[in-house]
Structure formats: C-alpha cells, structure tokens
Design an enzyme around this catalytic site. Structure first.
Site, PDB file in Angstrom:
ATOM      1  CB  CYS A  80       8.597   1.851  -6.911  1.00 42.18           C
ATOM      2  SG  CYS A  80       6.821   1.593  -6.821  1.00 42.18           S
ATOM      3  CG  HIS A 183       2.240   3.129  -5.872  1.00 41.42           C
ATOM      4  ND1 HIS A 183       1.834   1.700  -5.561  1.00 41.42           N
ATOM      5  CD2 HIS A 183       3.714   3.037  -5.614  1.00 41.42           C
ATOM      6  CE1 HIS A 183       2.783   0.881  -5.243  1.00 41.42           C
ATOM      7  NE2 HIS A 183       4.071   1.707  -5.369  1.00 41.42           N
ATOM      8  N   PRO A 306       0.184   4.647   1.668  1.00 42.47           N
ATOM      9  CG  PRO A 306       0.203   3.537  -0.223  1.00 42.47           C
ATOM     10  CD  PRO A 306       0.984   4.371   0.968  1.00 42.47           C
ATOM     11  CG  HIS A 330       6.000   0.666   1.001  1.00 41.28           C
ATOM     12  ND1 HIS A 330       5.901  -0.583   1.825  1.00 41.28           N
ATOM     13  CD2 HIS A 330       5.989   0.452  -0.261  1.00 41.28           C
ATOM     14  CE1 HIS A 330       5.494  -1.335   0.967  1.00 41.28           C
ATOM     15  NE2 HIS A 330       5.523  -0.824  -0.109  1.00 41.28           N
ATOM     16  CB  SER A 331       1.819   0.258   1.453  1.00 44.90           C
ATOM     17  OG  SER A 331       2.615  -1.140   1.569  1.00 44.90           O
TER      18      SER A 331
END
Length: 401
Positions: A80, A183, A306, A330-331
């Site tokens: 992912c 994503h 993000p 990652h976020s």
C-alpha cells in the site's frame, strides 16, 4: 532531537524502542513492548509520530530483523502506498464546481469492492505479473480458493481504488499548482496473500522451539521454504500495488483531460509505499526492514505524507536519519478507531469538517472524518529531523471508496 520517548533503554526487557512523539496510547506501547522481545530484532525499533494500534504490529513502526520476517508486521494491504503528480495547471484554471471532475473519475476508477467489467491493463503489464503469480500458486494452490473468481478478479482489480482510507484527491499547493494524489494498495489478492502467510507463520510457530510473545508476531526464519515463498509472494504483491496505482493514475488523467484546459505532467512525480519489507543496510548489517505504516526517507528521497480528507498533505524530502532507519510517518495517523468515530460524530459533523471540499458527505464515510485523525501539523513538527517539506498541499476534491 525529534525522538520524544525511548523505552527499554538500559534494561533487559527487549531492544530499545525510539518513538518520535509523546502522543502514544498505552495499548500501542504494550504492542511495541511485545515486539521488542523478539530475539532477531536488529538494534532497535523506530516508531513514527503517526503511531497507533494496529493488527499484529503497531502502525507507524519500523522493524529491522535479522534472518527473519514477521508477516503480520507487513500486514494484509501489502505494498500500500501513495502516488502524486503535479500538473502544469493553476487553481484558477479549475472549474468552480468540481463535481463534474469527481464524477468523471468515479466513472473511470471503480471504488470500494467494485472492479472493472473488462480488463483495462496492458498485456505488457499483466503477462509478467501472471507468470510470476502462477509460480506462487503452483506451490500454494490454497491461495486460489481464498479469492472468488481468482484468475479474473486480480486482473480486473488492477486500476481500482478499494475502500477504507484509500483515496483519490485533487490538491492545490503553495504556488497554486494543481496536483493529483492517490492512495491504494494490492487490493483483494494482496489481502489474500497476507492473510494466508500470516496463518502459516502462526502454525509454524506452534512447532518451533522458542517463545513468541504474541501469536501475531509469528515469523518465518530465513532459509526455510515458507520464508522463501513468502518473500516471493510479498514482492509480487508490492509490484502489483505499484502497477495498480500507475494504472489508476493513467485512468484519472484520461478522465479529466476532456474537462480541463490542455495540460501536461511536470517532472515532479512521487511514488512511495508504506506497508512493505525490503533488504537494507543499517548499523553495520544487512537486514530486512519492515515499514508498517511508514515510508522510506533516505537522503534526498521524495515521499508523500497525507493528512485527513479535511487537512493538509505534504510532499517531503528525506534527510536519511539513521536512528529512524531512514524513515518517516506515512500519514497523520488515526487517533480513534473507526467504530468510535461512527459513534462519536454525526453526518452534520462530517459536512462541517469537509466544508469547501468536493467529496462524499454521507454516513458511510463518517469513520474517515478529519477529527478521527491526529493533527497533521503536530505530526510534522515531531519529525523535522527526518524530513524537510518541499510542498504543502490542500485538497479541493476527495474520492473515497
């Protein structure tokens, strides 16, 4: 120094755990403690500022292992990751009403459990994937029984979004330039591969001498048949996830071209993955690095972080920080579970928190409400030693599964 907490330092409880935030719940700490007891962890565990409880392993953890891999640490959404592309368009060139763009993309890119009715990907993409997959399923035929219409499903899902926190966004940066960001991961087959090998690791652990503090931390030892087969399968799923994002980006561009002034893509195109394992060299040894909800941030490497569907996102450049194993978040990271978010917030809350953004605002996506996530500005402030911000993006349109 960005490290806010160090656990297990100068103790015999397990390897040190270096955490880049003080905003971490006790359940996540307990989960990390269990992982730290594994004898094959190399040096320490690094924990990113978007950390939160995960299934099997803590989301936001970077786990270096010697001669072993933990399938549950990689997870089931293998490979992912994110893809972002800057266009040579300005915000002023977008239509006032973005619903037409959103509808056009949703017609091209299936979301949720949907897939393409016909095969969309080119034979040059599918043939090598198919050949490698056949080698995997010949050794593990049970995989084919775990996915309905196996042979056609994985092909028709190539170029589809999925559900949950996967998304497609149209964003504006600090220079008023337009970006497309998405994503997604390895879809149904990636989930099947992850689930299958996690269960095999658990069964193997029942017959192995040595203590595993949690069955979800069951592992494959390097050199075993299961280890080699898992590496082969996980590398396939990571490649499939990459091709899935590439095909989706192609379909998005195809959908929006007729609706916008003539445009081109700039040289700024970023790809990164955040649920994966690969060999790297750290602290004097070659090890397997599993990033569970973390991206690689080597010196000069570009990445995407993000926020939620109502917050900012960032294009970043890595600083190659050794203590983090050249990684960053990652976020924003969840601060509450999906079920709690659905209990705590209403549809009206969602409408208010996504004001000005063209997106779904129905009850089915309340679990993705911005308030269910950590403050992205705080997350970014906690990792200034790991990355530098190159662009700050604000979404104006968001598509969820």
């Amino acid at each position: 120094m960005s490290i806010k907490l160090t656990l297990n330092e100068n103790t015999h409880f397990g390897v040190p755990i270096k955490i880049y935030t003080s905003d971490i719940d006790q359940e996540s700490i307990d989960q990390l403690h269990k992982m730290s007891q594994l004898q094959f962890i190399h040096s320490h565990i690094a924990v990113m500022p978007d950390v939160h409880l995960g299934k099997g392993a803590t989301v936001g953890s970077v786990v270096p292992t010697k001669n072993a891999i933990i399938p549950a640490a990689v997870g089931v959404d293998i490979g992912c990751g994110m893809n972002a592309l800057r266009l040579n368009l300005k915000a002023s060139q977008l239509p006032d009403n973005l619903s037409t763009l959103r509808n056009a993309i949703e017609r091209k890119v299936p979301v949720g459990f949907s897939m393409h009715k016909q095969i969309r990907a080119k034979a040059s993409t599918l043939t090598p994937l198919d050949k490698r997959l056949n080698q995997i399923t010949l050794k593990h035929p049970a995989l084919k029984r775990m996915l309905r219409h196996f042979d056609s499903t994985w092909v028709k899902q190539l170029g589809t979004l999925g559900g949950g926190n996967h998304f497609i966004e149209l964003c504006i940066d600090e220079n008023q330039d337009v970006w497309i960001m998405l994503h997604s991961g390895s879809r149904g087959l990636g989930n099947v591969i992850g689930t299958y090998f996690i269960e095999r690791a658990k069964k193997e652990a029942q017959h192995r001498f040595g203590h595993v503090p949690d069955k979800d931390l069951s592992y494959f030892a390097e050199g075993s048949n299961n280890f080699n087969d898992y590496v082969e399968a996980v590398e396939w799923a990571q490649e499939y996830a990459y091709e899935n994002r590439r095909e989706m980006m192609h379909l998005i561009l195809e959908a929006i071209r007729p609706l916008l002034p003539k445009f081109q893509m700039t040289k700024e195109a970023i790809n990164c993955q955040h649920n994966y394992v690969q060999k790297e060299y750290h602290f004097g040894e070659e090890v397997f690095v599993t990033r569970k909800g973390a991206i690689r941030a080597g010196q000069g490497e570009y990445g995407i972080i993000p926020g939620s569907m109502g917050a900012k996102s960032f294009i970043v450049k890595g600083k190659g920080n050794n203590e983090s194993f050249c990684s960053c978040s990652h976020s924003a990271g969840r601060k509450m579970s999906r079920s709690k978010a659905k209990r705590q917030f209403s549809q009206q809350d969602l409408i208010q928190q996504t004001e000005g953004i063209e997106c779904r605002k129905d009850k089915e996506v309340i679990d993705e409400i911005p308030s269910a996530y950590k403050d992205i500005d705080e997350v970014m402030a906690n990792q200034t030693d790991l990355i530098e911000v190159v662009h700050t993006l604000k979404q104006v349109m968001c598509i969820k599964g």
